[in-house]
Design a protein around this motif. Structure first.
Motif, short mmCIF file in Angstrom:
data_model
loop_
_atom_site.label_atom_id
_atom_site.label_comp_id
_atom_site.label_asym_id
_atom_site.label_seq_id
_atom_site.Cartn_x
_atom_site.Cartn_y
_atom_site.Cartn_z
N ALA A 9 0.81 -1.23 0.00
CA ALA A 9 0.00 0.00 0.00
C ALA A 9 0.84 1.27 0.00
CB ALA A 9 -0.95 -0.02 1.20
N PHE A 10 1.80 1.35 0.91
CA PHE A 10 2.56 2.60 1.10
C PHE A 10 3.55 2.85 -0.02
CE2 PHE A 10 5.48 5.17 4.10
CZ PHE A 10 4.77 6.33 3.85
N THR A 11 3.87 1.79 -0.78
CA THR A 11 4.87 1.92 -1.85
C THR A 11 4.41 2.90 -2.94
OG1 THR A 11 5.36 -0.40 -1.44
CG2 THR A 11 6.39 0.58 -3.36
N ILE A 12 3.10 2.95 -3.18
CA ILE A 12 2.59 3.79 -4.27
C ILE A 12 2.90 5.27 -4.03
CG2 ILE A 12 0.51 4.53 -5.51
CD1 ILE A 12 -0.60 1.68 -5.00
N PRO A 13 2.46 5.88 -2.91
CA PRO A 13 2.84 7.28 -2.68
C PRO A 13 4.33 7.45 -2.41
CG PRO A 13 1.63 6.44 -0.78
CD PRO A 13 1.54 5.39 -1.85
N ALA A 14 4.95 6.42 -1.77
CA ALA A 14 6.37 6.53 -1.42
C ALA A 14 7.24 6.68 -2.66
CB ALA A 14 6.82 5.31 -0.62
N ARG A 15 6.91 5.97 -3.75
CA ARG A 15 7.72 6.07 -4.97
C ARG A 15 7.66 7.48 -5.56
NH1 ARG A 15 7.89 0.44 -8.53
NH2 ARG A 15 9.40 -0.53 -7.15
N VAL A 48 -4.83 10.58 -11.41
CA VAL A 48 -6.07 9.99 -10.89
C VAL A 48 -5.93 8.50 -10.54
CG1 VAL A 48 -8.48 9.44 -11.44
CG2 VAL A 48 -7.57 11.71 -11.95
N PRO A 49 -5.37 7.64 -11.43
CA PRO A 49 -5.26 6.22 -11.07
C PRO A 49 -4.47 5.95 -9.79
CG PRO A 49 -4.89 6.52 -13.43
CD PRO A 49 -4.92 7.88 -12.81
N ILE A 50 -3.50 6.81 -9.48
CA ILE A 50 -2.72 6.63 -8.25
C ILE A 50 -3.62 6.79 -7.03
CG2 ILE A 50 -0.84 7.61 -6.85
CD1 ILE A 50 0.58 8.30 -9.52
N TYR A 51 -4.46 7.83 -7.04
CA TYR A 51 -5.39 8.05 -5.93
C TYR A 51 -6.47 6.97 -5.89
CZ TYR A 51 -3.25 12.59 -5.08
OH TYR A 51 -2.36 13.59 -4.77
N VAL A 52 -6.96 6.57 -7.06
CA VAL A 52 -8.00 5.54 -7.13
C VAL A 52 -7.48 4.21 -6.56
CG1 VAL A 52 -9.37 4.11 -8.71
CG2 VAL A 52 -9.25 6.59 -9.06
N SER A 53 -6.23 3.87 -6.88
CA SER A 53 -5.66 2.61 -6.39
C SER A 53 -5.54 2.60 -4.87
CB SER A 53 -4.29 2.33 -7.03
OG SER A 53 -3.35 3.28 -6.61
N LEU A 54 -5.21 3.77 -4.29
CA LEU A 54 -5.13 3.87 -2.82
C LEU A 54 -6.53 3.71 -2.21
CD1 LEU A 54 -2.57 6.81 -2.53
CD2 LEU A 54 -2.17 4.42 -1.94
N GLY A 55 -7.54 4.27 -2.89
CA GLY A 55 -8.92 4.08 -2.45
C GLY A 55 -9.33 2.61 -2.55
N TYR A 99 -11.47 8.01 1.70
CA TYR A 99 -11.87 8.52 0.39
C TYR A 99 -11.87 10.06 0.37
CZ TYR A 99 -13.63 3.80 -0.80
OH TYR A 99 -13.74 2.47 -1.06
N LEU A 100 -12.43 10.62 1.44
CA LEU A 100 -12.52 12.08 1.55
C LEU A 100 -11.13 12.71 1.61
CD1 LEU A 100 -14.31 14.62 1.91
CD2 LEU A 100 -14.22 14.22 4.38
N VAL A 101 -10.26 12.10 2.44
CA VAL A 101 -8.89 12.61 2.59
C VAL A 101 -8.14 12.52 1.25
CG1 VAL A 101 -6.64 12.16 3.67
CG2 VAL A 101 -8.72 12.15 5.07
N LEU A 102 -8.29 11.40 0.54
CA LEU A 102 -7.63 11.25 -0.76
C LEU A 102 -8.12 12.31 -1.74
CD1 LEU A 102 -7.64 7.34 -1.20
CD2 LEU A 102 -5.63 8.79 -0.91
N GLY A 103 -9.43 12.58 -1.72
CA GLY A 103 -10.00 13.62 -2.59
C GLY A 103 -9.44 15.00 -2.27
#
Length: 491
Positions: free
Chosen positions: A63-69, A229-236, A259-263
Motif C-alpha cells: 500500500a505505502f509503496t505507491i505514494p512513497a515512490r 487519478v489512477p494513483i489516488y484511485v488505487s489507494l482508495g 476517500y474524503l482525505v484522498l480527494g
C-alpha cells in the motif's frame, strides 16, 4: 553486449562500481520488502493470526509503496541519490526490526505498512545510474540495475525459509527477517561512503521545484492531472479491500474518511501543480526547454502492464500451479519461481535491445510479445503437460521483464533534472497495476485474469503510437545561467 566496448561488467571501478553498488542496494530493498511471503506460515502460527489477517498484511505490504515512490522520486531529484538511498536503507530497518519482533497483529500491521516504503528504493537508483552512463549504455545499465536488484525477491523466497530453520524453534522466522534488517543498516553506511551522485566535475541538475512535476505546455498540465487519478484511485481501492468482511480492518466510516482525505489531497495536489506551472498559461516555454509529458504517460501505462502484472502474477502463480496441476505447495513454489528467476537476464536484455534497436521499436516488439504471452497463459489448463505450462510462463515473463527494462531505458532520456520524479511516477504505476490486477483476480477465474492482462498490454501497445523516439539533446540550465546540452541518442 556488443556495442558496449567500455562496458566491463566485472569491473569494480568508476561507473561500474556505481552500477554494482546500486543494484545491490536495490537487491537489499527487495530482499526486505519480500521477506514476509516465504515466512508467512511461520508468522501465522507464531502470532496466532487468522487467514484474513495474513491477507491484510500482504495488502499493507504494497500500500505505502505507491505514494512513497512518487515522494522519494522528488526527494532524489532535490537531495541526490547518495543521501536518499542511504537514508532509506537505514530508516527502513526500524519497521523491519519491529515486524520481526512484533507480539501481535496490530504491531505487525503497522510495521508492514511502514515497510512498504522500502519498495521506493528502485526509483533512486534509476536517477543515479542515469548520471553515470551515456545514452548508448543506459538501457543495459538500467536493465542490470533493475533485473539483478529485483532478484532480491527470489533470493528471499529461497534463502529465508532455510535461515529460519537454521535458527530453529518457533522464533526462527524472526531472526531471518532481522538479518535482512542488519544487512540493510550496514550497507547504508557502505553506500554513503562509496558513492557520489555524479562523476567528478559533472553537474547534478535539480528541478526548479521538487514538490511537484514541472510541465511545459497547457495540454501537458491537463494530461498530468488525468494521469495522477489512477494513483489516488488505487489507494482508495486498497482501503476498500481492507474493509471487506474477509479482512475487516477498516469500518465503513473509516473507508469513507480515507476517500474524503484522498480527494482533498488530490485537490491540494492540483492547486500546488497549478501554482508551480501557472506561467505556462501566460507565456510559451521556449522550445529548447520543452519536454513532452505524453512520453511519461505512455511509459506509465506500459509499466502498469509490465511490472504491475509481474507483481500480481508472482503472488498468484504458486496457487495457480497447485490448483491447475494438483501440485504440493512446495513443488508449486519451486515451479513458479522460474517466473521471477528470468529477471536476471530479461531486464538487462530489454535494456540492451533498447540501446541497439531504439527505445520505441523495442517497446513495440516486447509489448506485443507480452500480450501474446498472457493470451497463451489464459489457455493453460490441467490437460497441458506441466513442462509446457512452465515454458509458457517463462516465455511470458521474458517479455514482461524485458519490457520493464526497456521502459526504464527510456525514462532517464525525457528530462534529466526530473528523472527521479518521472521514475517515481512510472514506478508507482507498476504498483497501481498490481493493485488493480489482484483486485480483478479476486472476482474472476485464472483464465479471465490472464486475458485481462493481455488486453491491457494491447492498450499499452496502442498508446506507443503516441510515443516519440528520444532523439537529439536535452537542455539543462547551470547555476550560472549557461545551458548544457545532454545527448539522448546518436547524432
Amino acid at each position: 553486449m556488443a556495442g558496449h566496448k567500455e562496458f566491463k561488467l566485472f569491473s569494480f571501478s568508476g561507473k561500474m562500481k556505481i552500477l554494482h553498488l546500486s543494484w545491490f542496494a536495490f537487491f537489499i530493498t527487495f530482499l526486505i520488502w519480500f521477506n514476509f511471503a516465504p515466512l508467512l506460515q511461520h508468522v501465522k502460527e507464531s502470532l496466532g493470526l487468522t487467514t484474513a489477517e495474513i491477507k491484510t498484511l500482504l495488502i499493507l505490504n504494497v500500500a505505502f509503496t505507491i505514494p512513497a515512490r512518487v515522494v522519494v522520486g522528488m526527494l532524489t531529484d532535490k537531495y541526490g541519490p547518495r543521501l536518499v538511498y542511504s537514508l532509506l536503507l537505514a530508516i527502513c530497518t526500524i519497521p523491519c526490526f519491529v515486524f520481526a519482533f512484533s507480539a501481535n497483529f496490530v504491531q505487525a500491521a503497522i510495521a508492514r505498512f511502514a515497510l512498504g516504503m522500502i519498495g521506493a528504493g528502485f526509483v533512486i537508483g534509476i536517477r543515479l545510474v542515469s548520471e553515470w552512463f551515456p545514452h548508448n549504455e543506459l538501457g543495459i545499465a538500467e536493465g542490470i540495475y533493475g533485473g539483478w536488484g529485483n532478484f532480491g525477491s527470489a533470493v528471499a523466497a529461497f534463502a529465508l525459509p532455510t535461515v529460519a530453520v537454521m535458527f530453529g524453534r518457533e522464533d526462527g522466522w524472526r531472526y531471518a527477517m532481522a538479518i535482512t534488517g542488519v544487512m540493510s543498516l550496514l550497507f547504508s553506511i557502505v553506500f554513503y561512503r562509496s558513492v557520489t551522485d555524479t562523476p567528478k566535475g559533472a553537474t547534478y541538475y535539480k528541478p526548479k521545484n521538487a514538490g511537484t512535476m514541472e510541465v511545459t505546455s497547457t495540454g501537458d498540465f491537463y494530461l498530468l492531472l488525468i494521469m495522477k487519478v489512477p494513483i489516488y484511485v488505487s489507494l482508495g481501492l486498497l482501503a476498500w479491500k481492507l474493509s471487506l468482511s474477509s479482512v475487516g480492518l477498516f469500518s465503513s466510516f473509516t473507508v469513507m474518511t480515507i476517500y474524503l482525505v484522498l480527494g482533498l489531497i488530490y485537490i491540494f495536489d492540483t492547486f500546488h501543480l497549478w501554482k508551480v506551472n501557472k506561467h505556462i498559461f501566460v507565456e510559451e516555454v521556449p522550445e529548447i526547454h520543452r519536454y513532452k509529458f505524453k512520453q511519461v504517460a505512455v511509459l506509465n501505462v506500459l509499466y502498469f502492464a509490465t511490472f504491475g502484472s509481474e507483481l500480481a502474477v508472482v503472488s498468484m502463480l504458486p496457487l495457480f500451479f497447485a490448483d491447475t496441476f494438483g501440485l504440493t505447495p512446495v513443488v508449486a513454489g519451486i515451479v513458479s519461481s522460474t517466473y521471477a528467476f528470468m529477471n536476471l537476464m530479461s531486464r538487462p536484455s530489454g535494456g540492451c535491445l533498447s540501446d541497439k534497436f531504439g527505445r520505441k521499436a523495442t517497446l513495440l516488439i516486447l509489448t506485443a510479445g507480452l500480450a501474446v504471452g498472457y493470451f497463451l497463459m489464459g489457455y493453460v489448463n490441467g490437460s497441458w503437460p506441466i513442462w509446457l505450462a512452465v515454458i509458457a510462463a517463462m516465455g511470458c515473463s521474458f517479455f514482461v521483464q524485458s519490457g520493464e527494462g526497456a521502459v526504464f531505458a527510456a525514462v532517464p532520456l525525457i528530462k534529466r533534472r526530473m528523472t527521479g520524479q518521472i521514475a517515481g511516477m512510472t514506478g508507482a504505476y507498476g504498483n497501481v497495476g498490481a493493485v488493480v490486477y489482484l483486485t480483478i483476480l479476486s472476482v474472476v477465474d485464472y483464465s479471465t485474469f490472464f486475458f485481462i492482462i493481455a488486453a491491457t498490454a494491447m492498450l499499452g501497445f496502442l498508446t506507443l503510437v503516441f510515443m516519440k523516439e528520444p532523439s537529439g539533446q536535452i537542455a539543462e540550465v547551470n547555476d550560472d545561467g549557461t545551458i548544457t546540452m545532454i545527448d539522448v541518442a546518436k547524432a
